[in-house]
Design a protein around this motif. Structure first.
Motif, PDB file in Angstrom:
ATOM      1  N   THR A 151     -73.164  -0.887  37.400  1.00  0.00           N
ATOM      2  CA  THR A 151     -72.430   0.377  37.244  1.00  0.00           C
ATOM      3  C   THR A 151     -71.369   0.279  36.150  1.00  0.00           C
ATOM      4  N   MET A 152     -71.215  -0.913  35.557  1.00  0.00           N
ATOM      5  CA  MET A 152     -70.123  -1.139  34.604  1.00  0.00           C
ATOM      6  C   MET A 152     -70.479  -0.745  33.164  1.00  0.00           C
ATOM      7  N   TYR A 153     -71.737  -0.821  32.799  1.00  0.00           N
ATOM      8  CA  TYR A 153     -72.071  -0.598  31.398  1.00  0.00           C
ATOM      9  C   TYR A 153     -73.496  -0.101  31.263  1.00  0.00           C
ATOM     10  N   ARG A 154     -73.673   0.794  30.291  1.00  0.00           N
ATOM     11  CA  ARG A 154     -75.008   1.271  29.947  1.00  0.00           C
ATOM     12  C   ARG A 154     -75.001   1.597  28.458  1.00  0.00           C
ATOM     13  N   PRO A 155     -75.645   0.796  27.612  1.00  0.00           N
ATOM     14  CA  PRO A 155     -75.646   1.073  26.176  1.00  0.00           C
ATOM     15  C   PRO A 155     -76.443   2.335  25.871  1.00  0.00           C
ATOM     16  N   LEU A 156     -76.345   2.772  24.634  1.00  0.00           N
ATOM     17  CA  LEU A 156     -77.099   3.954  24.206  1.00  0.00           C
ATOM     18  C   LEU A 156     -78.568   3.564  24.022  1.00  0.00           C
ATOM     19  N   ILE A 157     -79.427   4.064  24.885  1.00  0.00           N
ATOM     20  CA  ILE A 157     -80.849   3.756  24.832  1.00  0.00           C
ATOM     21  C   ILE A 157     -81.533   4.752  23.890  1.00  0.00           C
ATOM     22  N   VAL A 158     -82.197   4.233  22.870  1.00  0.00           N
ATOM     23  CA  VAL A 158     -82.865   5.094  21.887  1.00  0.00           C
ATOM     24  C   VAL A 158     -84.378   5.120  22.091  1.00  0.00           C
ATOM     25  N   ALA A 159     -84.893   4.220  22.883  1.00  0.00           N
ATOM     26  CA  ALA A 159     -86.326   4.217  23.210  1.00  0.00           C
ATOM     27  C   ALA A 159     -86.499   3.478  24.531  1.00  0.00           C
ATOM     28  N   GLY A 160     -87.454   3.920  25.338  1.00  0.00           N
ATOM     29  CA  GLY A 160     -87.671   3.279  26.626  1.00  0.00           C
ATOM     30  C   GLY A 160     -86.597   3.669  27.621  1.00  0.00           C
ATOM     31  N   ARG A 161     -86.138   2.698  28.417  1.00  0.00           N
ATOM     32  CA  ARG A 161     -85.176   2.995  29.469  1.00  0.00           C
ATOM     33  C   ARG A 161     -84.257   1.813  29.721  1.00  0.00           C
ATOM     34  N   TRP A 162     -83.218   2.064  30.534  1.00  0.00           N
ATOM     35  CA  TRP A 162     -82.296   1.023  30.980  1.00  0.00           C
ATOM     36  C   TRP A 162     -82.802   0.468  32.313  1.00  0.00           C
ATOM     37  N   PHE A 163     -82.144  -0.547  32.816  1.00  0.00           N
ATOM     38  CA  PHE A 163     -82.606  -1.201  34.049  1.00  0.00           C
ATOM     39  C   PHE A 163     -82.446  -0.297  35.273  1.00  0.00           C
ATOM     40  N   GLU A 164     -83.354  -0.499  36.196  1.00  0.00           N
ATOM     41  CA  GLU A 164     -83.318   0.168  37.486  1.00  0.00           C
ATOM     42  C   GLU A 164     -83.371  -0.900  38.579  1.00  0.00           C
ATOM     43  N   PRO A 165     -82.974  -0.563  39.812  1.00  0.00           N
ATOM     44  CA  PRO A 165     -83.009  -1.563  40.889  1.00  0.00           C
ATOM     45  C   PRO A 165     -84.371  -2.237  41.045  1.00  0.00           C
ATOM     46  N   SER A 166     -85.464  -1.534  40.709  1.00  0.00           N
ATOM     47  CA  SER A 166     -86.800  -2.119  40.847  1.00  0.00           C
ATOM     48  C   SER A 166     -87.053  -3.240  39.834  1.00  0.00           C
ATOM     49  N   ASP A 167     -86.195  -3.379  38.830  1.00  0.00           N
ATOM     50  CA  ASP A 167     -86.363  -4.442  37.835  1.00  0.00           C
ATOM     51  C   ASP A 167     -85.790  -5.779  38.299  1.00  0.00           C
ATOM     52  N   ASP A 168     -85.187  -5.803  39.477  1.00  0.00           N
ATOM     53  CA  ASP A 168     -84.609  -7.043  39.985  1.00  0.00           C
ATOM     54  C   ASP A 168     -85.684  -8.128  40.075  1.00  0.00           C
ATOM     55  N   ARG A 169     -85.344  -9.318  39.534  1.00  0.00           N
ATOM     56  CA  ARG A 169     -86.205 -10.507  39.507  1.00  0.00           C
ATOM     57  C   ARG A 169     -87.443 -10.331  38.620  1.00  0.00           C
ATOM     58  N   GLN A 170     -87.449  -9.313  37.778  1.00  0.00           N
ATOM     59  CA  GLN A 170     -88.569  -9.094  36.863  1.00  0.00           C
ATOM     60  C   GLN A 170     -88.174  -9.546  35.453  1.00  0.00           C
ATOM     61  N   ASN A 171     -89.120 -10.158  34.728  1.00  0.00           N
ATOM     62  CA  ASN A 171     -88.853 -10.612  33.358  1.00  0.00           C
ATOM     63  C   ASN A 171     -88.930  -9.417  32.402  1.00  0.00           C
ATOM     64  N   ARG A 172     -87.834  -8.688  32.335  1.00  0.00           N
ATOM     65  CA  ARG A 172     -87.779  -7.493  31.507  1.00  0.00           C
ATOM     66  C   ARG A 172     -86.538  -7.520  30.629  1.00  0.00           C
ATOM     67  N   LEU A 173     -86.682  -6.986  29.413  1.00  0.00           N
ATOM     68  CA  LEU A 173     -85.608  -7.053  28.418  1.00  0.00           C
ATOM     69  C   LEU A 173     -85.317  -5.674  27.836  1.00  0.00           C
ATOM     70  N   VAL A 174     -84.062  -5.501  27.433  1.00  0.00           N
ATOM     71  CA  VAL A 174     -83.645  -4.385  26.584  1.00  0.00           C
ATOM     72  C   VAL A 174     -83.026  -5.025  25.345  1.00  0.00           C
TER      73      VAL A 174
END
Length: 808
Positions: free
Chosen positions: A533-556
């Motif tokens: 809840t502390m930070y969310r950069p400006l996303i220009v393509a795709g999406r930011w993290f969601e709770p379902s991304d926990d423990r998943q090898n995913r990058l922004v």
């Protein structure tokens, strides 16, 4: 014959009889030359001084900033890496200090080197006094100036064993330091033997300075830096940032280079536009003296002789203007450069000037006015005796066109008579109108663009603050327990919430090949809770993290880096973290970076649970992000100082480069940007001054060319106040027309120019906003300028009596 015997008498008479016209022409040329000499001189002095100071410091090609203290024996192993020429080391850390027993504790930066007398790279020079030895200290030059501290003053430091007083022995210039005026900490220097007193192990270092074997190239430096990071990882040493430096180009050069192109264009444009007044002045002179030209030709003067006579007058005016402009431009270039260079901690000692700028001033100042005057002079000299003697001047400058007739029937018909006449006079000489307007329009467009640039920076900073919901981010020199950090920060009001992040140096690969980075400070993977809840950069393509991304090898990842390497949302890249084997990660989003701080390592965001496997200690973290209800810089500073003091008391060292306060970072970005906008606004004012002089000259020439008309108006009953108002209205219409034209031009140009300058100076893509306030400001400014420019010509016209007017 005529040329040789009467030239100088005729020239001096023309220049001295019409002193106001001569002064006007000299002023116009001098201002144009002053702008050229000042701007080109500034650019030459700035870039030359920056690069010279950079080379004198023997810059390292690679500067690796470590997360922890490393034994000096580790540095020696780096020398054996293929491509490494030599290394040097230093250590930089934060410490508490106060300047008097009653003063508040502050956080400063302390630095030491193994031997100040034998610095290999990134050399720090002694300004006065002596380098620190034994228990002595030295202070950085900008820090001394900002704080008012001098040699002989004592400073009390918080050490591992309590507090201890140290006396300042010297003042040192550090080539790479964030100015305190821009939010940087005060910098102090100690001797290496004093390091253990501050809790720093003996024979260790925290920054590794490396030069590579020639020839230098950025790709080669990146490759060797990667090898060094891998070698350090084997020893369990993480790298916070990797700074690459060109051996011959100062690190701040990019900030100046982008804007210098704009300044160069504007410098030459100012000379060209000021030369327009020469064209107008000479045209008026030829018109006024057509009868004299006829007499000279009837006495045997040839076309070339007459042209030489008037060109000689222009040459003398240009020479006088040049003699006035040269010393003024030298002073302007020198003092402006000294002020700007001081921001980058570069001293410009002794008066210097740019020989290149001087030569260009001389060439432009003598050639441009002669070229501008050549056409009206040659045209006048080509008249026959009959044409010259038969010219009366009355109405000779007015030709009715379709546009004039349309204007007369549509606009002028609805205006009072005096206003309609003033509007008609404005359009009588359309070529002269175009040149006079062009100066004012350029100044207006520049002013509105700069103000839109400032408004866009403020909007971008506000948007970034809105995306950052924390007040302070604390970076630790060594990972800390979440429970311990919580116990400390919860006792300090107004802390509301805490969130923990981690970081690891990262290498991203496409297959087995390292990807290219958009920045030069290296990459680090930032692990954060997937439901942050502390930070969310400006996303220009795709999406930011969601709770379902926990423990998943995913990058922004950074959008610019993605573009450089052809990476798109959904692609798979390999990431190598410290001693972990490379793993496959899916890119789910691209963000736009914000680089408003002094050091900005490119972040690759990932879920904390995926970056830090269960086998590692998941309860220690590199960052703590704190939310607090803070709305002012003063309150933020008090809060940050309290935090730093609390951690210092627990002997927890904070990382200087990654600890930041949100409002302070905004202030730093604004301060970094302000010198450039101040310089551009000053340029807009100078261009406007040229426009004001040009407008005054245009109206003064109009008075000369319409002297007989003014006599006719006075003969049929026009009062002095009506004549005065007529020329004042003409000047007012000039300003209003320039304002109307500058608005659409500025609207079209502001966004691309603002975004380009934002990228050049701040390293960010600005959220653009067109400054409507600046449109109103410019209207007021240009109308005042027009009225001031019109006053003297209008006053001169109102004093023409009937007899003088009709006999002209």
């Amino acid at each position: 014959m005529f040329f040789n015997s009467n030239l100088w008498q005729k020239v001096s008479a023309d220049l001295l009889i019409h002193k106001s016209r001569s002064v006007l022409a000299i002023s116009s040329i001098a201002i144009g030359l002053f702008v050229i000499g000042t701007l080109l001189g500034m650019m030459d002095l700035q870039l030359g001084s920056m690069d010279n100071a950079h080379r004198q410091s023997q810059p390292s090609h690679i500067n690796l900033i470590l997360r922890q203290d490393a034994d000096i024996a580790v540095a020696k192993t780096i020398k054996n890496i293929d491509g490494v020429a030599d290394i040097d080391t230093l250590t930089q850390f934060t410490a508490q200090f106060k300047t008097s027993p009653s003063a508040q504790w502050q956080t400063g930066t302390v630095l030491f080197r193994a031997d100040y007398q034998d610095q290999a790279y990134d050399r720090m020079t002694l300004v006065s006094g002596s380098f620190p030895r034994d228990n002595g200290i030295a202070i950085e030059r900008l820090s001394a100036r900002f704080s008012g501290l001098n040699a002989g003053d004592s400073i009390e430091f918080g050490t591992a064993n309590g507090s201890e007083k140290r006396v300042i022995d010297g003042i040192i210039r550090h080539p790479f330091v964030k100015p305190p005026a821009f939010g940087g900490q005060l910098h102090f220097f100690i001797a290496e033997e004093s390091a253990p007193i501050f809790g720093i192990p003996a024979h260790t270092f925290r920054q590794l300075l490396v030069q590579i074997k020639p020839p230098y190239s950025e790709e080669k430096a990146r490759s060797i830096a990667g090898k060094i990071r891998a070698q350090l990882a084997v020893s369990g040493i993480a790298v916070n940032a990797t700074l690459l430096q060109h051996p011959d180009r100062h690190w701040g050069r990019a900030i100046f280079s982008g804007i210098h192109l704009v300044l160069t264009v504007m410098a030459w444009a100012s000379l060209a536009l000021s030369s327009v007044l020469i064209l107008n002045t000479v045209a008026a002179l030829i018109t006024q003296q057509t009868d004299q030209i006829g007499i000279m030709k009837s006495l045997g003067a040839r076309r070339r002789t007459i042209a030489s006579l008037y060109l000689s007058e222009v040459f003398i005016l240009s020479l006088i203007a040049l003699l006035i402009a040269i010393p003024l431009s030298w002073a302007g270039a020198f003092y402006s450069s000294r002020w700007l260079l001081d921001v980058f901690n570069i001293e410009l000692n002794g008066f210097v000037y740019s020989a290149q700028a001087l030569s260009l001033m001389i060439a432009g100042g003598l050639v441009a006015p002669l070229l501008a005057a050549l056409w009206p002079i040659w045209k006048g000299a080509s008249m026959s005796v009959r044409q010259a003697i038969a010219s009366y001047g009355l109405g000779a400058d007015f030709v009715s066109h379709g546009f004039d007739r349309w204007l007369e029937h549509t606009v002028a018909a609805w205006l009072p008579t005096l206003y309609a006449v003033a509007l008609g006079n404005l359009l009588r000489r359309k070529a002269r109108l175009l040149w006079t307007q062009s100066v004012l329009i350029i100044a207006g467009v520049l002013f509105i663009v700069i103000m839109s640039l400032i408004a866009s920076v403020n909007l971008t900073l506000n948007n970034e603050l809105a995306r950052s919901r924390y007040a302070v981010r604390i970076g630790f020199a060594q990972d800390q327990s979440a429970d311990l950090v919580n116990d400390i920060v919860r006792t300090i009001p107004p802390t509301a919430a805490v969130e923990f992040w981690n970081r690891l140096p990262a290498e991203l690969l496409q297959g087995d090949k390292l990807i290219r980075q958009s920045g030069s400070l290296g990459l680090q993977m930032i692990g954060l809770p997937a439901d942050t809840t502390m930070y969310r950069p400006l996303i220009v393509a795709g999406r930011w993290f969601e709770p379902s991304d926990d423990r998943q090898n995913r990058l922004v990842i950074n959008a610019e880096t993605a573009e450089l390497n052809g990476i798109q949302v959904g692609d798979i890249v390999n990431a190598k973290l410290m001693q972990q084997p490379a793993r496959a990660w899916q890119v789910i989003g691209l963000y736009r970076g914000f680089a408003g701080s002094g050091y900005a390592v490119e972040a690759v965001y990932a879920p904390l649970s995926a970056m830090q496997p269960d086998s590692l200690n998941a309860h220690k973290h590199a960052f703590a992000l704190l939310s607090a209800d803070i709305h002012s810089l003063a309150a933020e500073k008090t809060y940050v100082d309290a935090l730093k003091t609390a951690f210092e008391q627990q002997h927890i060292r904070l990382d200087f480069y990654t600890t930041l306060a949100k409002l302070e970072q905004r202030q730093f970005a604004e301060n970094q940007f302000r010198p450039m906008t101040s310089m551009l606004l000053g340029l807009a004012v100078m261009i406007a001054a040229v426009g004001g002089i040009g407008l005054s000259g245009t109206l003064a020439i109009g008075v000369l060319q319409r002297t007989r008309e003014i006599g006719v108006l006075r003969a049929i009953g026009a009062s002095s106040s009506a004549i005065f108002k007529l020329f004042m209205l003409e000047g007012l219409f000039h300003g209003l027309l320039a304002w109307l034209i500058s608005i659409p031009l500025a609207f079209v140009l502001a966004e691309p120019l603002a975004k380009q300058l934002g990228t050049t100076m701040l390293g960010i893509q600005l959220d653009f906003v067109f400054s409507l306030v600046s449109v109103g400001f410019w209207l007021g400014f240009v109308l005042i300028l027009a009225l001031l420019a019109a006053y003297l010509p209008a006053r001169q016209a109102s004093r023409i009596v009937v007899r003088a007017g009709l006999s002209y």
